[in-house]
Design a protein around this motif. Structure first.
Motif, PDB file in Angstrom:
ATOM      1  N   CYS A   1      -6.240  28.098  27.251  1.00 55.82           N
ATOM      2  CA  CYS A   1      -6.634  26.878  27.966  1.00 55.82           C
ATOM      3  C   CYS A   1      -7.413  25.918  27.069  1.00 55.82           C
ATOM      4  CB  CYS A   1      -7.456  27.231  29.207  1.00 55.82           C
ATOM      5  SG  CYS A   1      -6.499  28.060  30.488  1.00 55.82           S
TER       6      CYS A   1
ATOM      7  N   ASP B   1      -0.721  40.490  32.957  1.00 58.45           N
ATOM      8  CA  ASP B   1      -1.557  39.302  32.832  1.00 58.45           C
ATOM      9  C   ASP B   1      -2.201  39.249  31.450  1.00 58.45           C
ATOM     10  OD1 ASP B   1      -0.966  38.771  35.438  1.00 58.45           O
ATOM     11  OD2 ASP B   1      -2.878  39.483  36.231  1.00 58.45           O
TER      12      ASP B   1
ATOM     13  N   ILE C   1       0.043  28.682  34.129  1.00 61.43           N
ATOM     14  CA  ILE C   1      -1.383  28.989  34.300  1.00 61.43           C
ATOM     15  C   ILE C   1      -1.824  28.648  35.716  1.00 61.43           C
ATOM     16  CG2 ILE C   1      -3.716  28.279  33.615  1.00 61.43           C
ATOM     17  CD1 ILE C   1      -2.557  27.868  30.753  1.00 61.43           C
TER      18      ILE C   1
ATOM     19  N   GLY D   1      -0.114  31.015  38.312  1.00 59.77           N
ATOM     20  CA  GLY D   1      -0.296  32.448  38.136  1.00 59.77           C
ATOM     21  C   GLY D   1       1.013  33.204  38.052  1.00 59.77           C
TER      22      GLY D   1
ATOM     23  N   PRO E   1      -5.248  38.889  29.035  1.00 59.38           N
ATOM     24  CA  PRO E   1      -6.668  39.186  29.211  1.00 59.38           C
ATOM     25  C   PRO E   1      -7.452  37.892  29.405  1.00 59.38           C
ATOM     26  CG  PRO E   1      -5.775  40.308  27.274  1.00 59.38           C
ATOM     27  CD  PRO E   1      -4.717  39.366  27.781  1.00 59.38           C
ATOM     28  N   GLU E   2      -8.579  37.994  30.070  1.00 54.37           N
ATOM     29  CA  GLU E   2      -9.392  36.814  30.380  1.00 54.37           C
ATOM     30  C   GLU E   2      -9.725  36.007  29.127  1.00 54.37           C
ATOM     31  OE1 GLU E   2     -13.656  35.936  32.472  1.00 54.37           O
ATOM     32  OE2 GLU E   2     -12.473  37.625  33.226  1.00 54.37           O
ATOM     33  N   GLU E   3     -10.066  36.687  28.045  1.00 49.76           N
ATOM     34  CA  GLU E   3     -10.397  35.991  26.797  1.00 49.76           C
ATOM     35  C   GLU E   3      -9.172  35.246  26.259  1.00 49.76           C
ATOM     36  OE1 GLU E   3     -12.340  34.381  23.613  1.00 49.76           O
ATOM     37  OE2 GLU E   3     -13.151  35.261  25.442  1.00 49.76           O
TER      38      GLU E   3
ATOM     39  N   MET F   1      -6.739  33.977  28.058  1.00 50.76           N
ATOM     40  CA  MET F   1      -6.561  32.788  28.902  1.00 50.76           C
ATOM     41  C   MET F   1      -7.533  31.685  28.492  1.00 50.76           C
ATOM     42  SD  MET F   1      -4.059  32.914  30.962  1.00 50.76           S
ATOM     43  CE  MET F   1      -4.438  31.674  32.166  1.00 50.76           C
ATOM     44  N   ARG F   2      -8.781  32.073  28.191  1.00 52.77           N
ATOM     45  CA  ARG F   2      -9.779  31.070  27.757  1.00 52.77           C
ATOM     46  C   ARG F   2      -9.320  30.382  26.476  1.00 52.77           C
ATOM     47  NH1 ARG F   2     -13.939  34.272  29.947  1.00 52.77           N
ATOM     48  NH2 ARG F   2     -14.017  35.618  28.120  1.00 52.77           N
TER      49      ARG F   2
END
Length: 125
Positions: free
Chosen positions: A77, A67, A99, A102, A69-71, A73-74
């Motif tokens: 997006c 996956d 996205i 998933g 990393p969360e950052e 993805m931010r």
């Protein structure tokens, strides 16, 4: 390729990658139609293909760590407009599907067109 893998001349991961690549190429051929009259692959049987069941299974679960990393993805997006400007609307749409679902790119292309089901409330699932 199975023989090469069994004899240690080809790794399982390369076999899987090659098989997936060949499957994508064959799907592309069928989509573009070069097997038709006068095409590059004229005479290739229409039903010649590699199906999902023909692709070897991965030996172990390699999903962990794949996956973004969360950052990441931010940032992705927040920059979908820029992605579209640098590529095209189809790339943006494909990225949004990845996205929203998933799924990974190597998982999404094997989904059947009728893979959506309806939740009890009627929402697609």
């Amino acid at each position: 390729m199975g023989h090469l893998t069994a004899s240690g001349k080809l790794s399982e991961s390369r076999r899987l990658a090659f098989t997936r690549f060949v499957r994508r190429v064959l799907l592309w051929f069928h989509t573009l139609g070069p097997a038709g009259p006068g095409g590059l692959l004229e005479g290739m049987p229409v039903d010649f293909a590699l199906w999902p069941k023909d692709v070897p299974d991965e030996q172990e679960d390699t999903e962990a760590g794949r996956d973004l990393p969360e950052e990441g993805m931010r940032v992705l997006c927040a920059n979908l407009d820029l992605l579209e400007a640098m590529s095209n609307a189809e790339i943006r749409m494909a990225t949004e599907v990845l996205i929203d679902t998933g799924r990974h790119p190597d998982q999404i292309y094997i989904l059947a067109p009728d893979c959506l089901e309806a939740d009890p409330d009627g929402s697609p699932s």
